[in-house]
Scaffold this motif. Structure first.
Motif, short mmCIF file in Angstrom:
data_model
loop_
_atom_site.label_atom_id
_atom_site.label_comp_id
_atom_site.label_asym_id
_atom_site.label_seq_id
_atom_site.Cartn_x
_atom_site.Cartn_y
_atom_site.Cartn_z
N ASN A 62 0.81 -1.23 0.00
CA ASN A 62 0.00 0.00 0.00
C ASN A 62 0.84 1.27 0.00
OD1 ASN A 62 -2.45 -1.57 0.22
ND2 ASN A 62 -1.98 -1.82 2.39
N ALA A 63 2.05 1.18 -0.53
CA ALA A 63 2.89 2.38 -0.63
C ALA A 63 2.30 3.34 -1.66
CB ALA A 63 4.31 2.00 -1.02
N SER A 64 2.53 4.62 -1.48
CA SER A 64 2.04 5.62 -2.43
C SER A 64 2.86 5.56 -3.72
CB SER A 64 2.15 7.02 -1.82
OG SER A 64 3.52 7.43 -1.80
N HIS A 65 2.45 6.34 -4.69
CA HIS A 65 3.20 6.47 -5.94
C HIS A 65 4.08 7.72 -5.93
CE1 HIS A 65 0.94 3.67 -8.94
NE2 HIS A 65 0.77 3.23 -7.70
N ASP A 66 4.27 8.33 -4.77
CA ASP A 66 5.01 9.59 -4.70
C ASP A 66 6.51 9.38 -4.85
OD1 ASP A 66 2.56 10.69 -4.19
OD2 ASP A 66 2.92 11.05 -2.06
N VAL A 67 7.14 10.35 -5.55
CA VAL A 67 8.60 10.36 -5.72
C VAL A 67 9.12 11.75 -5.39
CG1 VAL A 67 8.51 8.58 -7.50
CG2 VAL A 67 8.46 10.99 -8.18
N PRO A 68 10.35 11.85 -4.87
CA PRO A 68 10.93 13.17 -4.61
C PRO A 68 11.28 13.87 -5.92
CG PRO A 68 12.06 11.42 -3.36
CD PRO A 68 11.22 10.76 -4.41
N VAL A 69 11.18 15.19 -5.91
CA VAL A 69 11.62 16.01 -7.04
C VAL A 69 12.33 17.24 -6.48
CG1 VAL A 69 9.37 17.19 -7.17
CG2 VAL A 69 10.93 17.23 -9.14
N SER A 70 13.44 17.61 -7.10
CA SER A 70 14.21 18.78 -6.65
C SER A 70 14.65 19.59 -7.86
CB SER A 70 15.46 18.36 -5.87
OG SER A 70 15.12 17.60 -4.73
#
Length: 535
Positions: free
Chosen positions: A481-489
Motif C-alpha cells: 500500500n505504498a504511495s506512488h510519490d517520488v521526490p523532485v528537486s
C-alpha cells in the motif's frame, strides 16, 4: 466398477474440483480457496452430457481445459503485477509482459529465464490436457452408470445453486459456490475494456493543448542561456527517504549533498510528484512529465507517442536549445526519441565510449553517464542544452552496485574494472528480503552520489538540474500500500531560477518532508512552462 477405473475417476474428480478454483486461491493468497464447488466444472459436465458425438465432446473438453489454464495464468500474472507494480495486469497492455521478462532475464540470465518460460508453458499444456481428460473421464462414467451418475450430477448442481442463493461459505471470506476461473477471465476482460476507453479519452485529451500554439519566443524566457538537465533517478521513491529501514542511509547522503552543494553556491527546492507507475515501466513517468498527460500503461504510451503532443523537449528545441536524450541502457535505435520528443542528439550504450565492466542490467555506472554527457554536451562555448538523463544504477535487481571514483579518473570507464566482483551478486542479494532492501538503499545512495559528483565537478554557472524519481521501487522494497510519490528537486546556482518558483512553495534543500506539496506528475509541464515563461 474396477479398481483402476475407480481410481481414475477419483483423480478426474479431484482435478475438476481443484484446478478451476486455483485462480481464486491465487487471488486470495490462500489454499482455502480450493475448498469450494466450481461452477465451471459443473457446466462443462452438463454440456458434455448433452452432446452425442465424441469428437464434439473432445473439442468442448479441450476448450474447457484451455480456458481454465488461461484463467490460472491471468490470476498468476495479476498477482505478480499487484505484488511488484501495485497495479492489476491490463490484458490490453501485453507488451509489458515482454518488458518484465527482459528484466527477469537480466537478473537471472537469458538462458535460465527462457528455460523457466518453456517450463511454465509445458506445465500449462499439461494442466489443460489433464482437465480435458478429467472432464471426458467423468462424462464417460456418468454415461456408463446413467442412473446413479445423473443423480449425482443433479445433486451436486442443486447444491451449488443452493449455496449460491443462500451465500454459504467454506471460510469467513470464501463462498462455497464458486466461479473463480470465470470471474478471473471476466475481470480481465473488464480491465481491458476500461483500459481501451481510457486510451481513447487520453488520445482526445492529447489534442487539446494551450501551449501548442504559443510562439517559441514567448516561452522559457526565464531560462534563456541556461543548461537545463532533467535527471530521472531509477526507482527513487518516497520510501527511499522516509519510514523505511534504508531511508536513514539515503537521508544522510542527501544531507551531505545539500551541505556540499550549498557551499558551492547552489540553491535547492524540493517537493513530491505522484508517478503514474510503480515498480517499473519507467518510460510512463518520462512521457507523463514531458507531455502533461497522465499515461498509465504501455498501450496509452503507444497512443500518445504516435501523436504530435507538445513535450518539454520539443518546447526547448523550438526555443533554440540543443536537445539531448541520454539512455545508457539502450542498445537499439529509439524511434520515439526522434518522432515524438524530437531530440536532436540521442546518446545510449553504443555511442558514449564506455569500455568498463558490465554491472548487470545497469551496464553503465551513473557516474560515467554524467561524465560522458558533460564532456560531450557541456564543453566550453557550447550551445544551451536541454537534456533528459536516465540513471540506471538503481534499477532492479540493485546488484552489483558501482562505487564512486574520482571524477578525473573516470576516463573510458576502465577504472571500474573489478568492481562488479567486489559486491554480492544479484542472485545472492535476492535470497532474503532484508538483503534486497539493503541493496536497494545502497544503489540509491550511489546514484545520488553520482549526481552530486557531477554538480560539484562541472563548472557551469548556468546549470539547472531537475532531479526526480521515476517511480517507487517494487512492493518488496517500498512495502504494501505504498504511495506512488517520488521526490523532485530543482537545483541551480542562479537565485533567479528558484525565485521563479517561489509560488510553488517547495521546501528548501534536497529532502522534501511530509508538508511539502504533492502534485501529480502530469501537472509539472504546464506549471513549469508558466513559471519560466513570463510573457
Amino acid at each position: 466398477m474396477p479398481t483402476r477405473e475407480r481410481m481414475a475417476l477419483i483423480v478426474a474428480l479431484v482435478l475438476l474440483v481443484a484446478l478451476p478454483l486455483v485462480p481464486g486461491a491465487i487471488e486470495a493468497g490462500s489454499a482455502l480457496g480450493l475448498v469450494r464447488l466450481p461452477a465451471e466444472s459443473l457446466v462443462v459436465i452438463l454440456v458434455l452430457s448433452l452432446i452425442p458425438a465424441r469428437p464434439a465432446r473432445i473439442a468442448v473438453a479441450g476448450v474447457f481445459g484451455a480456458l481454465v489454464v488461461v484463467a490460472i495464468a491471468l490470476a498468476a500474472i495479476d498477482r505478480v503485477y499487484r505484488t511488484t507494480l501495485s497495479t492489476s495486469f491490463d490484458p490490453a497492455d501485453p507488451q509489458s509482459l515482454g518488458d518484465g521478462f527482459s528484466v527477469v532475464a537480466d537478473a537471472i540470465g537469458a538462458a535460465t529465464a527462457v528455460a523457466g518460460l518453456v517450463l511454465l508453458i509445458g506445465v500449462g499444456v499439461a494442466l489443460g490436457s489433464a482437465l480435458a481428460w478429467a472432464a471426458l473421464r467423468t462424462d464417460g462414467a456418468i454415461r456408463r452408470h446413467r442412473g446413479t451418475g445423473r443423480a449425482a450430477l443433479t445433486a451436486v448442481t442443486a447444491a451449488w445453486i443452493v449455496f449460491a442463493l443462500i451465500g454459504s461459505q467454506t471460510t469467513a471470506i470464501q463462498p462455497a459456490a464458486a466461479a473463480a476461473s470465470a470471474d478471473t477471465i471476466g475481470a480481465a476482460v473488464s480491465r481491458a475494456s476500461t483500459s481501451i476507453r481510457a486510451q481513447s479519452a487520453l488520445e482526445r485529451a492529447s489534442a487539446v493543448d494551450a501551449y501548442a500554439s504559443v510562439p517559441p519566443s514567448a516561452l522559457l524566457g526565464g531560462l534563456r542561456g541556461k543548461d537545463v538537465v532533467v535527471v530521472f533517478i531509477e526507482s527513487y521513491g518516497r520510501a527511499a527517504v522516509e519510514g523505511s529501514s534504508f531511508s536513514p542511509g539515503v537521508d544522510a547522503v542527501l544531507q551531505q549533498g545539500t551541505a556540499a552543494l550549498s557551499k558551492d553556491g547552489y540553491g535547492m527546492r524540493s517537493a513530491w510528484l505522484t508517478s503514474p507507475t510503480f515498480g517499473g515501466i519507467s518510460w510512463l513517468a518520462h512521457s507523463t512529465l514531458q507531455s502533461g498527460l497522465w499515461i498509465t500503461s504501455q498501450a496509452a504510451y503507444d497512443k500518445v507517442t504516435a501523436t504530435q503532443r507538445l513535450t518539454l523537449a520539443d518546447v526547448f528545441r523550438r526555443a533554440g536549445w540543443k536537445t539531448v536524450s541520454d539512455v545508457p541502457r539502450d542498445t537499439k535505435r529509439w524511434d520515439v526519441g526522434r518522432s515524438f520528443y524530437h531530440y536532436e542528439t540521442l546518446l545510449d550504450a553504443r555511442n558514449v565510449g564506455y569500455r568498463g565492466p558490465s554491472f548487470g542490467y545497469a551496464r553503465i555506472p551513473d557516474q560515467y553517464t554524467f561524465k560522458a554527457f558533460a564532456d560531450r554536451m557541456l564543453a566550453p562555448g557550447h550551445r544551451p542544452v536541454f537534456a533528459d538523463l536516465d540513471l540506471i544504477s538503481s534499477h532492479t535487481p540493485w546488484a552489483p552496485v558501482p562505487q564512486l571514483v574520482p571524477w578525473s579518473q573516470l576516463g573510458d570507464g576502465s577504472v571500474f574494472a573489478g568492481q562488479p566482483q567486489q559486491g554480492p551478486s544479484a542472485q545472492a542479494v535476492w535470497e532474503h528480503t532484508e538483503t534486497i532492501r539493503d541493496a536497494y538503499g545502497r544503489s540509491i545512495q550511489y546514484s545520488l552520489g553520482a549526481l552530486f559528483s557531477f554538480l560539484q565537478n562541472v563548472d557551469d554557472p548556468n546549470l539547472v538540474v531537475i532531479a526526480l524519481g521515476d517511480h517507487q521501487a517494487s512492493t518488496i522494497v517500498s512495502g504494501e500500500n505504498a504511495s506512488h510519490d517520488v521526490p523532485v528537486s530543482i537545483i541551480a546556482r542562479d537565485p533567479a531560477v528558484l525565485g521563479s518558483i517561489d509560488g510553488w512553495h517547495w521546501q528548501d534543500g534536497l529532502q522534501p518532508g511530509s508538508p511539502a506539496p504533492v502534485w501529480r506528475m502530469d501537472a509539472f509541464r504546464d506549471r513549469f512552462l508558466s513559471a519560466f515563461s513570463p510573457q
